[in-house]
Structure formats: C-alpha cells, structure tokens
Design a protein around this motif. Structure first.
Motif, mmCIF file in Angstrom:
data_model
loop_
_atom_site.group_PDB
_atom_site.id
_atom_site.type_symbol
_atom_site.label_atom_id
_atom_site.label_comp_id
_atom_site.label_asym_id
_atom_site.label_seq_id
_atom_site.Cartn_x
_atom_site.Cartn_y
_atom_site.Cartn_z
ATOM 1 N N VAL A 14 0.927 -1.211 -0.182
ATOM 2 C CA VAL A 14 -0.176 -0.044 -0.132
ATOM 3 C C VAL A 14 0.838 1.176 0.001
ATOM 4 C CG1 VAL A 14 -1.591 1.218 1.079
ATOM 5 C CG2 VAL A 14 -1.808 -1.297 1.084
ATOM 6 N N SER A 15 0.577 2.224 -0.988
ATOM 7 C CA SER A 15 1.473 3.412 -1.053
ATOM 8 C C SER A 15 0.389 4.734 -1.167
ATOM 9 C CB SER A 15 2.448 3.419 -2.141
ATOM 10 O OG SER A 15 1.525 3.313 -3.553
ATOM 11 N N VAL A 16 1.204 5.603 -0.738
ATOM 12 C CA VAL A 16 0.268 7.091 -0.690
ATOM 13 C C VAL A 16 0.240 7.770 -1.974
ATOM 14 C CG1 VAL A 16 -0.367 9.005 0.649
ATOM 15 C CG2 VAL A 16 0.402 6.890 1.575
ATOM 16 N N ASP A 17 -0.638 8.468 -2.535
ATOM 17 C CA ASP A 17 -0.486 9.265 -3.514
ATOM 18 C C ASP A 17 -1.268 10.671 -3.216
ATOM 19 O OD1 ASP A 17 -0.064 10.535 -6.007
ATOM 20 O OD2 ASP A 17 -1.645 9.359 -7.071
ATOM 21 N N GLY A 18 -0.620 11.811 -3.832
ATOM 22 C CA GLY A 18 -1.380 13.192 -3.208
ATOM 23 C C GLY A 18 -0.715 13.749 -2.035
ATOM 24 N N LEU A 19 0.447 13.297 -1.798
ATOM 25 C CA LEU A 19 1.033 13.894 -0.615
ATOM 26 C C LEU A 19 1.278 15.714 -0.800
ATOM 27 C CD1 LEU A 19 3.802 11.289 0.544
ATOM 28 C CD2 LEU A 19 1.678 12.002 2.042
ATOM 29 N N ASP A 20 1.777 15.849 -2.028
ATOM 30 C CA ASP A 20 1.898 17.434 -2.264
ATOM 31 C C ASP A 20 0.821 18.100 -2.166
ATOM 32 O OD1 ASP A 20 0.796 15.786 -4.380
ATOM 33 O OD2 ASP A 20 2.103 17.124 -6.026
ATOM 34 N N GLN A 21 -0.496 17.518 -2.222
ATOM 35 C CA GLN A 21 -1.813 18.500 -2.134
ATOM 36 C C GLN A 21 -2.301 18.604 -0.757
ATOM 37 O OE1 GLN A 21 -4.608 16.225 -4.428
ATOM 38 N NE2 GLN A 21 -3.524 16.373 -6.399
ATOM 39 N N GLY A 22 -1.440 18.268 0.159
ATOM 40 C CA GLY A 22 -1.691 18.726 1.727
ATOM 41 C C GLY A 22 -2.988 17.764 2.211
ATOM 42 N N GLY A 23 -3.316 16.705 1.601
ATOM 43 C CA GLY A 23 -4.421 16.015 2.222
ATOM 44 C C GLY A 23 -4.310 15.088 3.384
#
Length: 579
Positions: A109-118
């Motif tokens: 499991v990985s994370v996407d969208g870290l740069d959007q501050g979510g």
C-alpha cells in the motif's frame, strides 16, 4: 457521564468552575498617553476607570484549557460538545482532497497526493454507540455497525454530498483494542497479586482507568487514588495509538496527515482525546505539543447529526457490509487481520456488564487458574455496587473485587481508600475516613475495582440517544412525555442490543482461537500478545510506551486568596506576558 446526573443530587457539577480564567479575566487597562495618535494598540493601561471595549469577540475555551483548568470537578460537557462535534468532522473532510491509497498486486500500500496537503481519514466505533443506534432503529448491533460503516465510507453516505468526495478509508471496531486491554489488564492484576511486582506498577486495589470522567475526578479532587489507577490506556486511546503509529511508519507520513475520529457513548471521551499523554509526543519522545492520537470524538447523538448535516437518511442505509473488493487492506497484513478479520465482535456474556467487561474477564482468569474455583457475588447498597469473591474448591478466598458505578458510589470508594492522618492532639486517634494507623484503607481487601462514572455503565453514557430525544419521541406524537421509568426501560433495550451479537461472529475466524481461548468472551491471550509484540517490533517502539499511560494530580487554586500584584503576574503568565 449520564445525562440523568445533575448537580442537584451529585458532586459532579459539569460546567466551568469559578477558577476558570479563560473567559473572565483580563489585564488592567493602560493610562491614556499624552498623544493619542502615538498610542500603540498593544500598550497596557493601569487606569482601572477605563471601561473595557464592548465589541470583544466571545471567549473560547479549548479542550486543553479545560483539561488544565483546576476549577472543574469533572469534564465540562457544555464546553466540550461545541469543541469536538460533527461540524468538526465535516470541516476536516472538506478541508481539501484526501490522500489516495494505492494497493498494488504485490499487496503493498502506498500513498498518492502528498503534495496536495491531504489526509487519510479513519473512524473507530464503540460497541455502546452501535447498541444505541441499534435500539433506535430496531436492528441488531451488528447491523447497526454496518449502517455506520455505510454512512462513513459507503457510496450512499456522507461522501455523496461532500465537496471533495472524501470519506473514511477504514471504519474499525474498538472491541479489537478492548480485547487487548482485557488481556493486558488481567496481567497487570495478576502481577499485583504476585511477589514479583514491578517498579511503577499500580498499588492494590487496582482501579480501572478507561472512564475519563472518573479519571478527571480523581486527578482534580482525590490525588491519593492515583497510585491505584491502572496504567493501561483505554480502548479508544489504544486504537488511536495503534492506527497512527502503524500508518505513519508503514506509509512514511507524518501523524498529522492521519485524521482519526472516534464514535463514543460519552462526552468525557472528548476530554480524554485532548490529553497531552495521548499524542505522538508520548511515543515519539519529542516532548513537543504533539499530534493527538484521536483527533476528534463524536457521540452517538452527534453521529445522527452528521448524517442530517449531509441530508442522509440513516434509516435507509444498507444493513450489509461494504464489498471486500472496495476496501484497501491495512498496510500491515498481520494488523489488517487483527483489525478486520472478525466484523463487529461480540460483547461477551451479559454478566460482564456494558462497560467492556474488565472485571468479569479478570475474575474468569483467576477462577480458571484454580481448578474448582467459584465466583461469589454479593450486591451492595444498590445495583451499581457489587462485590465479588473468587473462592477455591476448599473454600479459601483467592481474590476479592468490586464494581462501583456512578459518582455517589465512587465517592464512598475514594473515602475508603483515603489514608489516615495522624492526629495533632496528644494521644489522639488517627483522623480520616480510614481511621487506621499506618494509612491503610478500610473495608474489604479488594484486588481490583471496576469504576465507571455513569450509573448502569457505558450504555448509559451522556452522549447516547435517550428516550426523550426527537428521533425517538417523533414516532410517538401525542403520548405523555417520557419519564425516569421510560428511560430505564429504554436503557434495557440498549443493553439488549449491546448483547445481540450472533454466535457465528467468532467462528468466522477460527484461526485466531486456540486452547487458551476464553469462550465466554472469545479472546485468545496468546494471539493478542503475539499481535501486540509484532506491533511493537514493526514500529520500533516499546510496548510499555504504546499501551500504557500516566496520570497527574491537578492542583486547584479555588478558595486561595492572593494579592492583586500576584494575580496580575499570574494572569500575564497565562496569556504569554513577559512579567
């Protein structure tokens, strides 16, 4: 605590006390300078004749302020309900696009969208809240759990009308960590009965610590009982620590990118969530302010408010689980099995009570260690005081324990635990409720006491749906307004829903059962210990830090007389002044 408690008959006034400095105190005003134009808006005046501005904004009291204040006996529910509520949940969900979890074919499991501050959103639900919902809508506790999951995560739930279509990635059952608390709690008591007592362990009798109203009361009014408090975290707190430590380590993200809400039966749980001891500062060892392990707590009533705010008809939500294919596994496979393998665990035998069964489990553990042992029950002065004695087959007393629910009964308990003081009079007898030399408490030699602030236990929490709530009374228009007897009958229905779990709930995961499994509560101590050991190893944090907490006495200033100068200095210090 229960809404039926009031200041008229109990010593637990639930509003800001007279020493609450946040909304009522200000520094003296400054004298007007010679030149008005040169006046700084930050200058301080000592002219007490100057009237204060009339357009000041309303004062706000944070949960941390309420916890630090020493003027209240227990938590101020009227303040807490406005600080952590369904509105805060909606505000968090609508704050921006949530983090996207990606599950690959290898099971990672990985994370996407870290740069959007979510953020990642997670919810944990207590069995008492599910029972309250179940009684309200005439379904089983398990079906109520599925309805809550559909509300928080499903396509027909709150995300259907949300700005960013955010929902809760996982909805977990706090009974999972309740099982862990039962196993660790039994070990704590058994260790106290042995000769190998560890340093820092609580003193007999050990008192439960999972009720935050009781903890607040003890810290602020009876510090002499603090050495007796169990050091275990509550199921809510332990779940928060498990979720945030695991996700932050496995996904490589900061704890503040994980937002955790707990659905609880009690307003006091909001106060527990705000404790500094229950933040990442405790397990990261930073000593800083810290990010809460539980960001927000809402009650059973507020859960329905959450649905109404999104115009979701709770009654029409599906009473079935979300499809397995739509659920991304928890990043750690072993903890994924621990959290989700048994959906909505059973709440045990009705004899265990509706507050988690701490005392019941310990009694069963003690009896199981001695062949032929029996548990004798003796009712106290009322239904909320019960004493238990574990007797061997030969009639020898192996252990004494008790249950004390409600503040009236708790007050009697703490008086019996208060050590005696030596009399100042020559030849005088010891002074105090114990009235025994050496400071020993009076009464039976309890090894363990289950203490809860609410009469009747946690199903009667102040945040539960009551018989006179609009969602109930709206169905019986024209009938007489419900009274105490109707509320008592309603509580019986909630208790019945609490124990309405099906027998097949546990058999669906036989792999977790072994020869040591207690079939009355369906707990395998070896499985629990193995999972907790894995958790500690995976996070690199000692289990003593993950699963245990601490308490401290809160010194009250109520009734103390101080001069004007000292008062000004004190106020300036509290608001950050450099005096």
């Amino acid at each position: 605590m229960s809404a039926i408690l009031s200041a008229d008959d109990l010593n637990d006034f639930i509003s800001p006390g007279v020493a609450c400095i946040k909304p009522v105190e200000t520094l003296p005003a400054a004298p007007p300078p010679v030149s008005t134009a040169a006046q700084s808006e930050y200058e301080v005046s000592f002219n007490t004749d100057v009237l204060p501005p009339s357009d000041l904004p309303p004062a706000q009291i944070s949960l941390t302020d309420c916890l630090a204040c020493s003027g209240c006996v227990t938590s101020a529910e009227a303040v807490l309900v406005s600080m952590q509520s369904h509105s805060e949940v909606l505000e968090a969900l609508d704050s921006g696009p949530g983090l996207r979890l990606v599950h690959d074919r290898a099971g990672n499991v990985s994370v996407d969208g870290l740069d959007q501050g979510g953020k990642i959103y997670i919810a944990s639900v207590s069995p008492q809240s599910r029972a309250s919902i179940a009684a309200t809508y005439g379904v089983s506790e398990r079906e109520a759990g599925y309805m809550i999951e559909q509300l928080l995560s499903g396509p027909q739930g709150i995300k259907a009308r949300a700005i960013y279509r955010n929902a809760f990635q996982w909805v977990v059952d706090t009974n999972v960590t309740r099982d862990a608390c039962l196993v660790l709690g039994a070990e704590e008591v058994m260790d106290s009965l042995s000769t190998r007592k560890e340093a820092g362990a609580p003193t007999k009798p050990i008192l439960t610590s999972s009720c935050p109203g009781w903890i607040c009361y003890a810290e602020k009014t009876h510090p002499h009982v603090l050495p007796h408090l169990s050091r275990l975290k509550s199921p809510q707190a332990l779940m928060g620590t498990l979720l945030k430590t695991t996700l932050s380590r496995k996904l490589g993200i900061s704890p503040d990118r994980i937002w955790h809400v707990a659905v609880m039966p009690c307003f006091d749980k909001k106060l527990e969530a705000s404790r500094q001891e229950l933040t990442d500062a405790a397990w990261e060892g930073t000593g800083a302010q810290g990010v809460r392990d539980v960001d927000c707590v809402i009650t059973s009533k507020e859960l329905l408010m959450l649905a109404d705010s999104r115009r979701v008809n709770f009654l029409t939500l599906p009473r079935t689980p979300l499809p397995t294919a739509s659920r991304i596994p928890f990043p750690d496979p072993k903890l994924n099995s621990f959290l989700f393998s048994i959906p909505w665990r059973r709440n045990g035998d009705p004899a265990a009570g509706s507050s988690g069964g701490n005392l019941y489990y310990i009694l069963q553990c003690m009896a199981s260690q001695h062949q032929g042992a029996t548990v004798e029950t003796t009712r106290g002065r009322n239904a909320d005081v019960v004493e238990y004695t574990v007797n061997s087959a030969s009639g020898e007393t192996l252990m004494k324990a008790a249950r004390y629910y409600g503040f009236r009964n708790i007050q009697n308990l703490v008086r019996r635990l208060k050590p005696a003081r030596v009399s100042r009079m020559p030849g005088g007898k010891p002074v105090g409720s114990a009235r025994k030399p050496g400071g020993r408490q009076s009464g039976p030699d309890y090894s363990y006491v289950e203490v809860m602030a609410c009469p009747g236990g946690c199903t009667n929490g102040g945040g539960q749906i009551k018989v006179d709530d609009p969602v109930i009374t709206g169905r019986n228009v024209g009938e007489v307004k419900p009274g105490p007897q109707e509320q008592k009958d309603w509580l019986a229905q909630v208790d019945e829903a609490y124990f309405s779990g099906e027998e097949g709930d546990v058999e669906s995961n036989v792999a977790t059962l072994d020869d040591q499994t207690d079939l009355t509560v369906y707990i395998s101590p070896s499985y629990i210990k193995d999972t907790l050991a894995h958790w500690a190893t995976m996070t690199g944090i000692d289990l003593d830090i993950l699963a245990y907490t601490s308490y401290r006495a809160v010194i009250s200033d109520v009734g103390k007389k101080i001069g004007d100068t000292e008062r000004v200095v004190e106020i300036a210090g509290k608001i950050g002044g450099g005096w």
